[in-house]
Design a protein around this motif. Structure first.
Motif, PDB file in Angstrom:
ATOM      1  N   PRO A  14       2.638  -1.586  -9.357  1.00  0.00           N
ATOM      2  CA  PRO A  14       1.792  -1.752  -8.259  1.00  0.00           C
ATOM      3  C   PRO A  14       2.319  -1.992  -7.074  1.00  0.00           C
ATOM      4  O   PRO A  14       1.810  -1.966  -6.133  1.00  0.00           O
ATOM      5  CB  PRO A  14       1.095  -3.139  -8.827  1.00  0.00           C
ATOM      6  CG  PRO A  14       1.716  -3.824  -9.864  1.00  0.00           C
ATOM      7  CD  PRO A  14       2.700  -2.823 -10.368  1.00  0.00           C
ATOM      8  N   VAL A  17       2.653   0.692  -3.714  1.00  0.00           N
ATOM      9  CA  VAL A  17       1.711   0.917  -2.697  1.00  0.00           C
ATOM     10  C   VAL A  17       0.997  -0.434  -2.266  1.00  0.00           C
ATOM     11  O   VAL A  17       0.435  -0.810  -3.000  1.00  0.00           O
ATOM     12  CB  VAL A  17       0.434   2.150  -3.173  1.00  0.00           C
ATOM     13  CG1 VAL A  17      -0.428   2.036  -1.994  1.00  0.00           C
ATOM     14  CG2 VAL A  17       0.957   3.274  -3.477  1.00  0.00           C
ATOM     15  N   THR A  18       1.663  -0.948  -1.140  1.00  0.00           N
ATOM     16  CA  THR A  18       1.067  -2.211  -0.676  1.00  0.00           C
ATOM     17  C   THR A  18      -0.162  -2.017   0.210  1.00  0.00           C
ATOM     18  O   THR A  18      -0.295  -0.951   0.875  1.00  0.00           O
ATOM     19  CB  THR A  18       2.090  -2.987   0.035  1.00  0.00           C
ATOM     20  OG1 THR A  18       2.439  -1.981   1.100  1.00  0.00           O
ATOM     21  CG2 THR A  18       3.433  -3.063  -0.660  1.00  0.00           C
ATOM     22  N   PRO A  19      -0.991  -3.012   0.490  1.00  0.00           N
ATOM     23  CA  PRO A  19      -2.015  -3.026   1.609  1.00  0.00           C
ATOM     24  C   PRO A  19      -1.699  -2.638   2.653  1.00  0.00           C
ATOM     25  O   PRO A  19      -2.117  -1.866   3.526  1.00  0.00           O
ATOM     26  CB  PRO A  19      -2.722  -4.469   1.386  1.00  0.00           C
ATOM     27  CG  PRO A  19      -2.251  -4.911  -0.052  1.00  0.00           C
ATOM     28  CD  PRO A  19      -0.835  -4.544  -0.448  1.00  0.00           C
ATOM     29  N   MET A  22      -0.851   1.123   2.768  1.00  0.00           N
ATOM     30  CA  MET A  22      -2.099   1.876   2.786  1.00  0.00           C
ATOM     31  C   MET A  22      -2.811   2.110   4.114  1.00  0.00           C
ATOM     32  O   MET A  22      -3.115   2.983   4.628  1.00  0.00           O
ATOM     33  CB  MET A  22      -2.981   1.027   1.803  1.00  0.00           C
ATOM     34  CG  MET A  22      -2.677   1.152   0.276  1.00  0.00           C
ATOM     35  SD  MET A  22      -2.941   2.880  -0.252  1.00  0.00           S
ATOM     36  CE  MET A  22      -4.723   2.826  -0.310  1.00  0.00           C
ATOM     37  N   TYR A 151      -4.404  -0.783  -8.137  1.00  0.00           N
ATOM     38  CA  TYR A 151      -2.830  -1.396  -8.217  1.00  0.00           C
ATOM     39  C   TYR A 151      -2.586  -2.109  -6.880  1.00  0.00           C
ATOM     40  O   TYR A 151      -1.794  -3.163  -7.081  1.00  0.00           O
ATOM     41  CB  TYR A 151      -2.044  -0.259  -8.194  1.00  0.00           C
ATOM     42  CG  TYR A 151      -2.059   0.480  -9.742  1.00  0.00           C
ATOM     43  CD1 TYR A 151      -1.273  -0.183 -10.607  1.00  0.00           C
ATOM     44  CD2 TYR A 151      -2.507   1.527 -10.005  1.00  0.00           C
ATOM     45  CE1 TYR A 151      -1.194   0.509 -11.922  1.00  0.00           C
ATOM     46  CE2 TYR A 151      -2.517   2.131 -11.235  1.00  0.00           C
ATOM     47  CZ  TYR A 151      -1.714   1.489 -12.098  1.00  0.00           C
ATOM     48  OH  TYR A 151      -1.726   2.184 -13.435  1.00  0.00           O
ATOM     49  N   ARG A 152      -3.163  -1.824  -5.793  1.00  0.00           N
ATOM     50  CA  ARG A 152      -2.662  -2.525  -4.734  1.00  0.00           C
ATOM     51  C   ARG A 152      -2.973  -3.864  -4.575  1.00  0.00           C
ATOM     52  O   ARG A 152      -2.391  -4.612  -3.940  1.00  0.00           O
ATOM     53  CB  ARG A 152      -3.100  -1.797  -3.281  1.00  0.00           C
ATOM     54  CG  ARG A 152      -4.538  -1.653  -3.184  1.00  0.00           C
ATOM     55  CD  ARG A 152      -4.765  -0.674  -2.016  1.00  0.00           C
ATOM     56  NE  ARG A 152      -6.363  -0.818  -1.416  1.00  0.00           N
ATOM     57  CZ  ARG A 152      -7.146  -0.275  -1.774  1.00  0.00           C
ATOM     58  NH1 ARG A 152      -7.261   0.400  -3.020  1.00  0.00           N
ATOM     59  NH2 ARG A 152      -8.393  -0.540  -1.356  1.00  0.00           N
ATOM     60  N   ASN A 240      -3.158   8.459  -2.756  1.00  0.00           N
ATOM     61  CA  ASN A 240      -3.248   7.698  -3.652  1.00  0.00           C
ATOM     62  C   ASN A 240      -4.777   7.784  -4.173  1.00  0.00           C
ATOM     63  O   ASN A 240      -5.643   7.441  -3.343  1.00  0.00           O
ATOM     64  CB  ASN A 240      -3.095   6.122  -3.086  1.00  0.00           C
ATOM     65  CG  ASN A 240      -3.340   4.991  -4.203  1.00  0.00           C
ATOM     66  OD1 ASN A 240      -3.578   5.136  -5.216  1.00  0.00           O
ATOM     67  ND2 ASN A 240      -3.006   3.614  -3.599  1.00  0.00           N
TER      68      ASN A 240
END
Length: 254
Positions: A14, A17-19, A22, A151-152, A240
């Motif tokens: 996870p 792809v971090t917030p 994104m 996931y994020r 994503n």
């Protein structure tokens, strides 16, 4: 960044792809699309051919676009979907243009997007965090998954979820795994039981006016390209599929 599907994120974790990432990478896209799915009394036969009279009651979606939407290149091959429902199942049909239909994976719950594939993501509890994914290839090999949240936000893929009672079928308009000729493509049908979510959460059966969230993705490995292509119905604005707020709306009608 590679084009990421649920299964890919399950493999890399996870943190890929971090917030923040994104927010930086998301493009402006139009509002999510809507599809009015009509109720039928006689369901289509599951043979993959799409010539059943029931399908004449369903409209095609718009053609798939690149996952990023906006000014991203138009997909090389055409893809579109139509849907129906009755009191037991949601029916999905798809038409995928493809000059060389090929597939190698034959084991259920394989990482299907390693082949060219068709995928849907569905969120029947709109106000919740969890959702489901289904993938299939031209051999009708399938993979079904449950996500407790994206996931994020720390979501985990649950490969043990089985869409019990699901039926699927494929018809190849050409010759499978024969690269020395030119195919027209492949079509598929899916019958997803409306009670198949029960092992993970309580889902109220839809009625006239019910709305769920849904999106569709096609993974295509074009010859000579470093990464796979992701073509979708309702564009995500980011590479994503796990941004459910960008999925389309499935509006049930009787």
């Amino acid at each position: 960044m590679n084009r990421i599907t649920l299964g890919a994120l399950a493999l890399v974790g996870p943190m890929s792809v971090t917030p923040v990432a994104m927010a930086q990478e998301t493009r402006q896209v139009p509002p999510p699309l809507h599809y009015a799915v009509h109720h039928v009394s006689t369901p289509p036969a599951m043979d993959g051919r799409l010539d059943d009279p029931a399908w004449s009651k369903a409209e095609w979606t718009s053609d798939f676009v690149d996952i990023l939407g906006g000014s991203a290149p138009t997909p090389k091959y055409k893809t579109r979907v139509k849907m129906l429902w009755d009191d037991k199942n949601l029916y999905i049909a798809a038409e995928l243009e493809e000059p060389n239909v090929h597939a190698k994976l034959t084991e259920h719950d394989s990482v299907i997007f390693h082949d060219d594939d068709f995928e849907f993501f569905i969120k029947p509890v709109v106000d919740g965090e969890s959702y489901y994914e289904f993938e299939m290839n031209a051999l009708n090999t399938t993979w079904d998954l449950f996500l407790n949240k994206p996931y994020r936000f720390g979501g985990k893929a649950d490969n043990s979820w089985e869409a019990t009672g699901l039926k699927s079928a494929v018809h190849v308009n050409g010759t499978l795994n024969q690269p020395d000729d030119t195919d027209r493509g492949w079509t598929l049908e899916i019958a997803l039981p409306l009670n198949s979510f029960a092992s993970r959460q309580q889902v109220t059966l839809p009625g006239n006016g019910t709305t769920w969230r849904i999106n569709f993705s096609r993974v295509e490995w074009l010859p000579g390209h470093e990464h796979e292509e992701n073509w979708v119905w309702s564009p995500q604005g980011v590479v994503n599929m796990h941004v459910p707020e960008q999925w389309g709306y499935l509006d049930f009608r009787k």
